[in-house]
Design an enzyme around this catalytic site. Structure first.
Site, PDB file in Angstrom:
ATOM      1  N   GLY A  13       0.816  -1.216   0.000  1.00 13.12           N
ATOM      2  CA  GLY A  13       0.000   0.000   0.000  1.00 13.12           C
ATOM      3  C   GLY A  13       0.847   1.262   0.000  1.00 13.12           C
ATOM      4  N   ARG A  17      -1.979   8.511   3.768  1.00  9.71           N
ATOM      5  CA  ARG A  17      -2.291   9.397   4.897  1.00  9.71           C
ATOM      6  C   ARG A  17      -1.070   9.777   5.734  1.00  9.71           C
ATOM      7  NH1 ARG A  17      -7.061   5.830   7.172  1.00  9.71           N
ATOM      8  NH2 ARG A  17      -5.987   4.289   5.909  1.00  9.71           N
ATOM      9  N   TYR A 388      44.012  19.363  12.675  1.00 10.14           N
ATOM     10  CA  TYR A 388      43.729  19.564  11.246  1.00 10.14           C
ATOM     11  C   TYR A 388      44.587  20.700  10.712  1.00 10.14           C
ATOM     12  CZ  TYR A 388      40.772  20.133   7.069  1.00 10.14           C
ATOM     13  OH  TYR A 388      40.302  20.207   5.779  1.00 10.14           O
TER      14      TYR A 388
HETATM   15  C1  UD1 Z   1      -7.965  -3.791   6.481  1.00 13.17           C
HETATM   16  C2  UD1 Z   1      -9.119  -4.794   6.573  1.00 13.17           C
HETATM   17  C3  UD1 Z   1     -10.050  -4.376   7.717  1.00 13.17           C
HETATM   18  C4  UD1 Z   1      -9.251  -4.299   8.998  1.00 13.17           C
HETATM   19  C5  UD1 Z   1      -8.056  -3.349   8.844  1.00 13.17           C
HETATM   20  C6  UD1 Z   1      -7.180  -3.429  10.068  1.00 13.17           C
HETATM   21  C7  UD1 Z   1      -9.639  -5.610   4.337  1.00 13.17           C
HETATM   22  C8  UD1 Z   1     -10.553  -5.530   3.176  1.00 13.17           C
HETATM   23  N1  UD1 Z   1      -9.878  -4.797   5.330  1.00 13.17           N
HETATM   24  O1  UD1 Z   1      -8.516  -2.544   6.124  1.00 13.17           O
HETATM   25  O2  UD1 Z   1     -11.088  -5.320   7.851  1.00 13.17           O
HETATM   26  O3  UD1 Z   1     -10.075  -3.843  10.064  1.00 13.17           O
HETATM   27  O4  UD1 Z   1      -7.259  -3.732   7.711  1.00 13.17           O
HETATM   28  O5  UD1 Z   1      -6.120  -2.515  10.017  1.00 13.17           O
HETATM   29  O6  UD1 Z   1      -8.737  -6.422   4.328  1.00 13.17           O
HETATM   30  N2  UD1 Z   1      -2.206  -3.816   1.051  1.00 13.17           N
HETATM   31  C9  UD1 Z   1      -1.504  -4.333  -0.004  1.00 13.17           C
HETATM   32  N3  UD1 Z   1      -2.089  -4.342  -1.234  1.00 13.17           N
HETATM   33  C10 UD1 Z   1      -3.332  -3.878  -1.447  1.00 13.17           C
HETATM   34  C11 UD1 Z   1      -4.055  -3.342  -0.360  1.00 13.17           C
HETATM   35  C12 UD1 Z   1      -3.471  -3.334   0.894  1.00 13.17           C
HETATM   36  O7  UD1 Z   1      -0.365  -4.778   0.148  1.00 13.17           O
HETATM   37  O8  UD1 Z   1      -3.785  -3.937  -2.594  1.00 13.17           O
HETATM   38  C13 UD1 Z   1      -1.582  -3.809   2.381  1.00 13.17           C
HETATM   39  C14 UD1 Z   1      -1.341  -2.420   2.921  1.00 13.17           C
HETATM   40  O9  UD1 Z   1      -0.040  -1.960   2.570  1.00 13.17           O
HETATM   41  C15 UD1 Z   1      -1.482  -2.617   4.416  1.00 13.17           C
HETATM   42  C16 UD1 Z   1      -2.467  -3.783   4.535  1.00 13.17           C
HETATM   43  O10 UD1 Z   1      -2.464  -4.422   3.284  1.00 13.17           O
HETATM   44  O11 UD1 Z   1      -0.273  -2.993   5.022  1.00 13.17           O
HETATM   45  C17 UD1 Z   1      -3.860  -3.336   4.925  1.00 13.17           C
HETATM   46  O12 UD1 Z   1      -4.357  -2.501   3.908  1.00 13.17           O
HETATM   47  P1  UD1 Z   1      -5.208  -1.210   4.213  1.00 13.17           P
HETATM   48  O13 UD1 Z   1      -5.572  -0.544   2.931  1.00 13.17           O
HETATM   49  O14 UD1 Z   1      -4.561  -0.391   5.253  1.00 13.17           O
HETATM   50  O15 UD1 Z   1      -6.530  -1.910   4.776  1.00 13.17           O
HETATM   51  P2  UD1 Z   1      -7.643  -1.240   5.650  1.00 13.17           P
HETATM   52  O16 UD1 Z   1      -8.521  -0.433   4.807  1.00 13.17           O
HETATM   53  O17 UD1 Z   1      -7.009  -0.596   6.825  1.00 13.17           O
HETATM   54 CA    CA Z   2      -4.701  -0.186   7.509  1.00 14.24          CA
END
Ligand code: UD1
Ligand code: CA
Length: 457
Positions: A13, A17, A388
């Site tokens: 990701g 933010r 120096y």
């Molecule tokens: C996710 C969960 C949510 C949970 C929350 C906890 C899902 C759909 N939702 O939401 O239920 O409460 O985490 O923090 O799983 N990432 C990737 N590739 C992507 C998308 C995300 O590697 O395509 C990674 C991000 O870098 C991050 C993690 O997955 O480390 C979580 O992704 P993020 O977008 O933060 O998920 P949330 O919306 O917070």
């Molecule tokens: Ca998250």
């Protein structure tokens, strides 16, 4: 029964933010990148190198972690389900369990992950999701349970009804799957939701609909699963980690007067009965012995400090300090310094790349750069080791028990032999022989009656 466990860490990701040029996973908590904590927790429970899903900032993350993990690249971030699909090539044909983690949860521990895995193994679940109860669940996916309290589904905040949004049990985004069940369900994922993403959480719904058993493991302390999305959360995580580290030192017999205002990195060792006052920042691979006192406001980075040392309002970088030595206030010990035992380094003294022998005193307003100073030497106030020449650095050697008078310049390369004396105000440019007194300054001349004469002119 021990089962084979592998781990997938989702870290592709963007971390929008954070508003940062640095990838989110490389921001530091207590002086250590976020991703390092997650990788360490994963390494605690898995049998092979964790699989890291990278995308944004992939190069920087790879450079930082090297071959500690296996990489898979997610070109477009189409959701957490899609992220795990990128790890399929490593998982195919594997038996046992896979633990899926998010890369932005530095407070997680191997212990808690292990408990989740045990829960899955004991109950033969196809999947266990880690959850926690939080006061403010806004933004998190909610765990929805059925009338029996068993798992029903996870709804994302954006997809939840107002009734579902009242639920305070949240999804931590950490799971333990039976590998083969995960792979089969990933094939059936779609992106029919508010964010048009492939949600990993939907895998749990698919498993349930196929009568596979899904369990929940609720962490009793929600701080362990905290994810970092903003700088405010980064500072909150820093504080939680700081208290965790400080509590551990206190449990080991270290006195920390004000743990909220004492900043100790995760790789620091501190001996028993050492006392640490507020405002100290202790970083890197610093080792501090027993019965030391760190009065307020010092910074130590990669320092090795022996027993019974007292340090006050000073900076010590990549250097060693021997036992019962006192440093400061307001001393600056720069890299490559090796200071012996029972030494006194006083106020406004700077030491750089210098060895200082046992029992030597450098009490005030002095620069010791590129020098070997022996045992029992007395360095007066305001001495400068002139290292120096405008082009190169040179070393000064001061042998045992020499006495360097106040305001002396030692112009390197130069040697002061043992038991010699240097008169105050001297500028020394050649060897001072053993046992000699060196005087290298203009003789004083007194002009009697000069003031009266001037006034009458
Ligand atoms: C996710 C969960 C949510 C949970 C929350 C906890 C899902 C759909 N939702 O939401 O239920 O409460 O985490 O923090 O799983 N990432 C990737 N590739 C992507 C998308 C995300 O590697 O395509 C990674 C991000 O870098 C991050 C993690 O997955 O480390 C979580 O992704 P993020 O977008 O933060 O998920 P949330 O919306 O917070
Ligand atoms: Ca998250």
């Amino acid at each position: 029964m021990k089962k084979r466990v592998t781990t997938v860490i989702m870290a592709a990701g963007e971390g929008v933010r954070m508003k940062s040029k640095l990838p989110k996973m490389l921001h530091s908590v207590c002086g250590r990148p976020i991703i390092d904590y997650v990788v360490d927790a994963a390494l605690d429970i898995c049998d092979d190198a964790p699989i890291l899903v990278v995308g944004h900032g992939a190069e920087a993350i790879k450079e930082h972690l090297g071959d500690k993990v296996r990489y898979t690249y997610q070109e477009e971030q189409l959701g957490t389900g899609h992220a795990v699909m990128m790890a399929q090539k490593y998982l195919e044909g594997m038996d046992g369990y896979v633990v899926v983690l998010a890369g932005d949860t530095p407070l997680i521990t191997g212990k808690l992950l292990g408990d989740m895995v045990n829960h899955a193994v004991e109950h033969d679940y196809s999947c266990v999701a880690l959850s926690a109860i939080v006061e403010n669940p806004t933004g998190y996916g909610r765990i929805i349970r059925d009338v029996n309290g068993d798992f029903s589904c996870i709804v994302e905040h954006k997809d939840a009804t107002s009734e579902q949004r009242q639920v305070k049990e949240i999804n931590a985004s950490m799971y333990c799957f039976k590998v083969q069940n995960l792979l089969e369900s990933l094939k059936k994922l779609d992106n029919n939701n508010a964010q048009h993403e492939y949600y990993l959480t939907d895998v749990l719904k698919i498993l349930t609909s196929e009568n596979k058993r899904v369990g929940i493991y609720c962490a009793d302390d929600a701080s362990y699963i905290m994810g970092i999305n903003t700088r405010v959360q980064l500072s909150q995580a820093d504080k939680l980690m700081r208290l965790r580290i400080n509590n551990c030192h206190m449990d080991n017999g270290v006195t920390i007067i004000d743990p909220e205002n004492t900043y100790i990195g995760p790789n620091v060792h501190i001996g028993q009965d050492t006392i640490i006052y507020p405002g100290n920042v202790i970083e890197g691979d610093t080792y501090i012995g027993e019965e030391c006192i760190l009065y307020p406001n010092s910074r130590l980075l990669n320092a090795r400090v022996d027993d019974k040392v007292i340090i006050q309002n000073s900076v010590v970088l990549n250097s060693q300090i021997g036992e019962e030595t006192t440093i400061g206030p307001f001393a600056y010990i720069r890299p490559g310094s090796i200071i012996g035992g029972h030494v006194r380094i006083g106020d406004f003294v700077e030491v750089k790349n210098a060895a200082i022998g046992d029992g030597t005193k450098v009490s005030h307003l002095t620069y010791v750069g590129d020098a070997n100073v022996g045992n029992g030497v007395n360095v007066g106030c305001g001495v400068v080791f002139v290292n120096y020449d405008g082009k190169e650095k040179h070393r000064t050697v001061v042998e045992d028990n020499a006495f360097i008078g106040c305001n002396t310049n030692l112009v390197a390369p130069v040697k002061v032999e043992q038991n010699s004396y240097i008169a105050a105000g001297s500028t020394i440019t050649k060897t001072v022989p053993k046992g000699a007194l060196a005087i290298a300054r203009a003789r004083q001349e007194n002009k009697e009656g000069w003031v009266e004469g001037r006034n009458n002119r």
